[in-house]
Write an enzyme that holds these catalytic residues in place. Structure first.
Site, mmCIF file in Angstrom:
data_model
loop_
_atom_site.group_PDB
_atom_site.id
_atom_site.type_symbol
_atom_site.label_atom_id
_atom_site.label_comp_id
_atom_site.label_asym_id
_atom_site.label_seq_id
_atom_site.Cartn_x
_atom_site.Cartn_y
_atom_site.Cartn_z
ATOM 1 N N ARG A 1 -6.209 -11.186 -4.779
ATOM 2 C CA ARG A 1 -5.554 -10.504 -3.647
ATOM 3 C C ARG A 1 -5.329 -11.417 -2.453
ATOM 4 O O ARG A 1 -4.312 -11.326 -1.775
ATOM 5 C CB ARG A 1 -6.387 -9.280 -3.228
ATOM 6 C CG ARG A 1 -5.841 -8.604 -1.985
ATOM 7 C CD ARG A 1 -6.492 -7.253 -1.744
ATOM 8 N NE ARG A 1 -6.298 -6.821 -0.366
ATOM 9 C CZ ARG A 1 -6.871 -5.757 0.188
ATOM 10 N NH1 ARG A 1 -7.685 -5.007 -0.542
ATOM 11 N NH2 ARG A 1 -6.657 -5.429 1.443
ATOM 12 N N GLU B 1 -2.043 -11.245 13.637
ATOM 13 C CA GLU B 1 -2.460 -9.860 13.902
ATOM 14 C C GLU B 1 -3.981 -9.805 13.860
ATOM 15 O O GLU B 1 -4.596 -10.058 12.821
ATOM 16 C CB GLU B 1 -1.854 -8.933 12.836
ATOM 17 C CG GLU B 1 -2.245 -7.471 12.977
ATOM 18 C CD GLU B 1 -1.624 -6.614 11.872
ATOM 19 O OE1 GLU B 1 -0.377 -6.637 11.709
ATOM 20 O OE2 GLU B 1 -2.382 -5.929 11.155
ATOM 21 N N GLU C 1 0.826 -1.216 0.000
ATOM 22 C CA GLU C 1 0.000 0.000 0.000
ATOM 23 C C GLU C 1 0.858 1.263 0.000
ATOM 24 O O GLU C 1 0.618 2.200 0.758
ATOM 25 C CB GLU C 1 -0.963 -0.006 1.199
ATOM 26 C CG GLU C 1 -1.945 -1.166 1.141
ATOM 27 C CD GLU C 1 -2.981 -1.152 2.266
ATOM 28 O OE1 GLU C 1 -4.123 -1.568 2.008
ATOM 29 O OE2 GLU C 1 -2.646 -0.736 3.389
ATOM 30 N N ASP D 1 -8.650 -8.675 4.712
ATOM 31 C CA ASP D 1 -8.385 -7.486 5.533
ATOM 32 C C ASP D 1 -9.448 -7.286 6.605
ATOM 33 O O ASP D 1 -10.234 -6.351 6.502
ATOM 34 C CB ASP D 1 -8.290 -6.245 4.632
ATOM 35 C CG ASP D 1 -7.768 -5.039 5.388
ATOM 36 O OD1 ASP D 1 -7.222 -5.225 6.494
ATOM 37 O OD2 ASP D 1 -7.896 -3.923 4.871
ATOM 38 N N TRP E 1 -9.662 -2.626 -4.354
ATOM 39 C CA TRP E 1 -10.341 -1.802 -3.369
ATOM 40 C C TRP E 1 -11.830 -1.661 -3.692
ATOM 41 O O TRP E 1 -12.568 -1.010 -2.952
ATOM 42 C CB TRP E 1 -9.713 -0.386 -3.300
ATOM 43 C CG TRP E 1 -8.320 -0.356 -2.743
ATOM 44 C CD1 TRP E 1 -7.538 -1.431 -2.427
ATOM 45 C CD2 TRP E 1 -7.552 0.805 -2.423
ATOM 46 N NE1 TRP E 1 -6.332 -1.012 -1.933
ATOM 47 C CE2 TRP E 1 -6.296 0.365 -1.913
ATOM 48 C CE3 TRP E 1 -7.774 2.189 -2.504
ATOM 49 C CZ2 TRP E 1 -5.307 1.248 -1.507
ATOM 50 C CZ3 TRP E 1 -6.779 3.071 -2.096
ATOM 51 C CH2 TRP E 1 -5.553 2.607 -1.604
ATOM 52 N N ARG F 1 5.390 -7.705 8.566
ATOM 53 C CA ARG F 1 3.982 -7.984 8.212
ATOM 54 C C ARG F 1 3.846 -8.634 6.845
ATOM 55 O O ARG F 1 4.512 -8.252 5.880
ATOM 56 C CB ARG F 1 3.153 -6.699 8.274
ATOM 57 C CG ARG F 1 3.049 -6.168 9.692
ATOM 58 C CD ARG F 1 2.318 -4.844 9.738
ATOM 59 N NE ARG F 1 0.872 -4.972 9.812
ATOM 60 C CZ ARG F 1 0.020 -4.426 8.981
ATOM 61 N NH1 ARG F 1 0.461 -3.752 7.934
ATOM 62 N NH2 ARG F 1 -1.274 -4.554 9.155
ATOM 63 N N GLU G 1 -12.643 -1.507 12.506
ATOM 64 C CA GLU G 1 -12.614 -0.823 11.209
ATOM 65 C C GLU G 1 -13.786 -1.241 10.315
ATOM 66 O O GLU G 1 -14.457 -0.394 9.741
ATOM 67 C CB GLU G 1 -11.285 -1.146 10.490
ATOM 68 C CG GLU G 1 -11.206 -0.573 9.082
ATOM 69 C CD GLU G 1 -9.885 -0.877 8.386
ATOM 70 O OE1 GLU G 1 -8.988 -1.468 9.029
ATOM 71 O OE2 GLU G 1 -9.738 -0.513 7.200
#
Lengths: 625, 625
Positions: free
Chosen positions: A304, A355, A258, A333, A494, A291, A361
């Site tokens: 993805r 994680e 990103e 995500d 996205w 990460r 979010e």
């Protein structure tokens, strides 16, 4: 006259006492000061344990003892009654953890029968996505508590205490989209201040670093990990850090993802980058948490959810031993429901950390009551804690009086800590003990609200994205629905339309062996299970398969009927929670917290209806063609 | 050409077969014709049993045997397998009941292990409130199936068969608000035709009579039960009836209630009236069922729920032995929730029958899915079946293809029969067997829909009249809400405001010892329990007490909060049912029935919202004063 002043003063005091803003979290102990505590001297950590028990333990006598014959870990043994409580540990921190366990047992009205506890994960870290300017990426509870150059030391101490009470032993202070400034002398001095406050609570500080820091600060010409000047810079920087903070934990790195810089900018591998940093930290026992959340770089164009494995699997075995790969629980995500990430299947030689995202979010942020422990427990159904070197949670903490925005979001912070300590605790048990400590021990209240909490994540999945749908979120803020979301100027990954792929022929993302074959990244039996329609769990169906609207579900309903069912059911569930809280829970909760939760539940019902209506109306144009 | 005609004919046949209008009720057996049935000859009842088993029993061999050494009742013993099924009974009807039990076990996939059954109640009656003009009071499924002078014999036979299959052994053919014409020769001849059809199915006919019949027909000058001409008329009429119908059951009487004539018109007591009729029937073993549903007569002005006891208790012991007092389950009038009627406590010397209402006058009529068995089971928690001589159910049957208006209202007819046979069956067990026979044996379907059925009455109470509220119904039709209902020209006891008594000070009807003292009519421990606020069940709170809006409920919420909670919860529950049926049940149910239920569930949700909004808006003006 004097009496009148005194009366007014008392009233003012009482008002303050009644202002229940939630800042006390789950640590709402009454100061009873009844216990005589016998403890070794000379340790700040033990001093804290002693003070907590002296203030809050409702017993007569406590003995805290260091016993070097006990295992060399953070565990403790506790054995107690009202008359005598004995806590024994190998290290100071074990005594503090034992003290908080005693206070937890007391607050939840549990007996203090003899028990020995030790944490399952050695690394139990919060990741703060806090920027240096005080903003927080995906933060929904005000600005950062880390006020650089204006530290509120009491706030940091409160933070440390809360974390210690649930066993968290590390904090990454800044955003993974890291500013190079973080490693400047000025900031490191501030980091030292924080580290000094956290240390007695058993919490080490860690920092996220920008991979290009030396270059960005103008101190090297490149950030190439093979470049000698770069390597030297990092070694020197490590020394500088450890001089200030001898127990500094290490670095967290988001590289080549990103837009962040990374070794790939110099045609170096993630291993090259991570190892350079690891080498710099190694003399001081520091670690690198690298990460795996990487997409759109070397494997651009690939599904993805497959890219992390494609990127990292070939590097497995090539990392130095103080490198840990940190991977999100799911391959995309932090969606309301994802399958587990196959990185955990494919990375065998390198230590892994998971994680998790405590901040909501994609789960209603600080407006929706969504208890995340059931989601995390779902992850542990597939990934054994023993396979992991640690666990990190992206914090939901900010400067709001109640820390987390939504009072019930505190439960997610609490549950993260509890699961990091002991992932075999049930989500229900954690919800119950959190409710009892935070609000009220009344069984009716605890039963009803723990039931609400337990269901709440499934409700959220239902009104947002049931049956394996994912990423139907509005661009950027990730709060509301945008099923028709497509922007030519944005990466395709996205865009919601890329994920649901709804058209007149059907809906869902074909990741089966006839599609992108993402299923092949999973170990058996999951690879086959997800691949085959007959065995693919229906709650992940559209994650792995593209299916016609009239596809028959196991219960005989069509896919389109099932989607409608879940969207409606999600709304109905939130209506139930709102009705229960609004009309039945007032008696158990102080006015302020009751009202603040009540307002948010009203919003949640409205949002749930919006999700349902927007998504069903969008899909209907295809489904009822 | 011939072939084409045949094909068209087949298609037409198939369409008929697929038109699932619900007329087959729970008796949807396939004609397999595999069983050889050995049975005594010469009995129409046994012939029917034999034919049912020959047609529908999926086994090889059946033996039906009369055994006079068995107890002299309607029971049977059944013992069977696919190879051999043996049914034994003292009487013919026991063999028929045993045959239907075998078909029920088969349809619900239960083993035919050896069992002996006998009915708990000797009198298991349907009460039809059917008028002679074909209309039905409180009927919501079309006109009366008893088409005088144009009898549809097949329909009556279907009716008899359905009733026999669940053990009903008597039918009162006409409305308790009875026409004098019922006893004329012309009608009695028609009654005889019906009796002849019902007889082989073990069902006796009864008639509701107008107490003033001889006078109304111009055959006496008075209806005074002490008048010799009147007494003679009834004796003669009884003879006439029994000549036509030797097994005629007897009379059901509504006297001196809601404008009906009765002995009170001549200053005679209910006992005088009932005994006169009893004497006329006694030679033929006929009975009189005398209804206790009396108010606004001798005890006008008294709390309506007390009047039945006030009227009948002093007469206890004065009735001839073939008189049975028939009393509604609750003291008011078939509300969604009432306490039991204290008549059952106060009448000790005279046999009692309970009158239940199968037709959903006050429970959404034929628009709402409300399963009544849980309500009836609640009654039996207080009243032992052993205390009762019989049980009557006000039928919900009409000429609609599906008999009951709402397909799920069939379940109430079914459940009434099953509980009349065996009141210890659980409501859930009955719901399950009804669903399995009526729709689908699939466990997912049966589990979900039996759960819906089990909850549905509580949902109805919640959205209509929670916490003991009652009679907030619109005048006359008793369907929607009318909390502000008051008409000066109507008896006060018909007005909602009389029952809820809401004002700024509170809500509810004070029937405690400081109020009308209706609680005093109950036996202990209920008398004290209902009287005291601490022990009064909250689901009857406003039935027995008038309380301030901020009264604290046991869970700490206020009364006003609790009312809002229940009204909302009622709506939410119906939304859940509608969502489940609409999106998940289509696969288990044929199109026609699925659609007809679906439409009604949509209406039910709308109605529930109307109930909630109208009632809460009305109460709010007082509660949030």
């Amino acid at each position: 006259m004097k009496k009148i002043v005194f009366t007014i003063f008392s009233v003012a005091l009482a008002a303050v006492a009644l202002a229940e803003d939630g800042h006390r979290l789950w640590m709402r102990y009454d100061a009873v000061k009844t216990a005589q505590v016998e403890a070794p001297t000379g340790s700040k950590t033990i001093d804290i344990a002693k003070e907590e028990l002296e203030n809050y333990f409702q017993g007569d006598r406590v003995m805290l003892r260091i016993d070097p014959t006990l295992p060399d870990d953070e565990g403790f043994t506790l054995d107690g009654s009202d008359e005598l409580l004995v806590i024994t540990a190998h290290h100071d921190i074990g005594l503090l953890y034992g003290a908080y366990e005693a206070l937890r047992l007391q607050a939840t009205d549990m007996p203090m029968i003899k028990e020995t506890q030790r944490p399952k994960f050695k690394l139990r870290l919060l990741n703060h996505w806090d920027n240096l300017d005080g903003t927080i990426e995906r933060g929904y509870a005000g600005e950062s508590i880390f006020e650089w150059f204006h530290l509120d030391e009491q706030l940091i101490r409160d933070y440390a205490r809360a974390n210690a009470s649930i066993g968290i032993n590390g904090s990454v202070l800044n955003n993974v989209n890291a500013s190079p400034k973080m490693l400047t002398k000025e900031y490191l001095r501030e980091v030292k201040k924080i580290a000094d406050i956290l240390r007695p609570y058993g919490i080490r500080v860690y920092l996220s670093i920008n991979f290009a820091t030396p270059m960005a600060l103008g101190q090297t010409k490149t950030a190439d990990p093979k470049d000698a000047s770069v390597r030297a810079w990092w070694k020197k920087k490590a020394k500088e850090i450890y001089r200030l903070i001898p127990d500094f934990g290490g670095f967290l790195v988001k590289a080549n993802s990103e837009g962040q810089p990374g070794p790939g900018d110099y045609n170096r591998s993630h291993a090259d980058g991570a190892n350079m940093l690891a080498d710099a930290l190694e003399p001081f026992n520091g670690i690198v948490m690298w990460r795996c959340f990487v997409y759109g770089a070397n494997h651009k164009g690939e599904d993805r959810v497959k890219q992390a494995v494609s990127e990292f699997q070939p590097l497995d075995g090539k990392f130095h031993k103080n490198v840990i790969l940190q991977t999100k629980n799911g391959p995309l995500d932090f969606q309301p429901r994802e399958p587990y990430s196959p990185v955990f299947d494919q990375i065998r030689e390198t230590p892994n950390m998971v994680e998790l995202q405590i901040t909501q979010e994609y789960l209603g942020q600080s407006q929706h009551l969504v208890y995340l422990a059931p989601m995390w427990k779902e992850f542990f159904e597939y990934i054994e804690p023993d396979w992991l070197a640690g666990i990190a949670g992206v914090a939901n903490i900010g400067k709001d009086a109640n820390w987390c925005g939504h009072h019930f979001s505190q439960a997610n912070w609490y549950a993260f800590g509890r699961l990091a300590w002991n992932p075999s605790l049930s989500s229900e048990k954690i919800a119950r003990e959190w409710l009892e400590q935070t609000f009220n021990i009344d069984e009716n209240f605890v039963f009803l609200m723990s039931t609400v909490m337990e269901e709440s994540r499934e409700a959220c999945v239902s009104y947002m994205m049931p049956l394996g749908l994912h990423h139907i979120f509005k661009f950027d803020h990730h709060y509301g629905p945008e099923p028709d979301g497509f922007k030519a100027e944005y990466p395709l990954e996205w865009c919601p339309v890329y994920y649901h792929k709804a058209d007149k022929d059907g809906v869902g993302f074909d990741r089966s062996s006839t599609g992108t074959n993402a299923v092949s990244q999973y170990r058996e039996p999951y690879s086959s299970q997800y691949d085959k329609l007959e065995t693919c769990p229906e709650n992940l169906l559209l994650w792995f398969h593209h299916l016609p609207w009239d596809y028959k579900m196991k219960d005989g309903s069509t896919l389109w009927e099932s989607l409608q069912y879940h969207y409606n059911q999600g709304v109905i569930m939130t209506e139930t929670y709102q009705n229960l809280w609004h009309n039945k829970m007032r008696a158990y909760v102080d006015d302020q917290r009751w009202r603040e939760v009540d307002e948010r539940l009203k919003t949640q019902v409205e949002n749930a209806k919006e999700w349902r209506d927007v998504c069903l109306n969008y899909f209907r144009q295809f489904a009822e063609k």
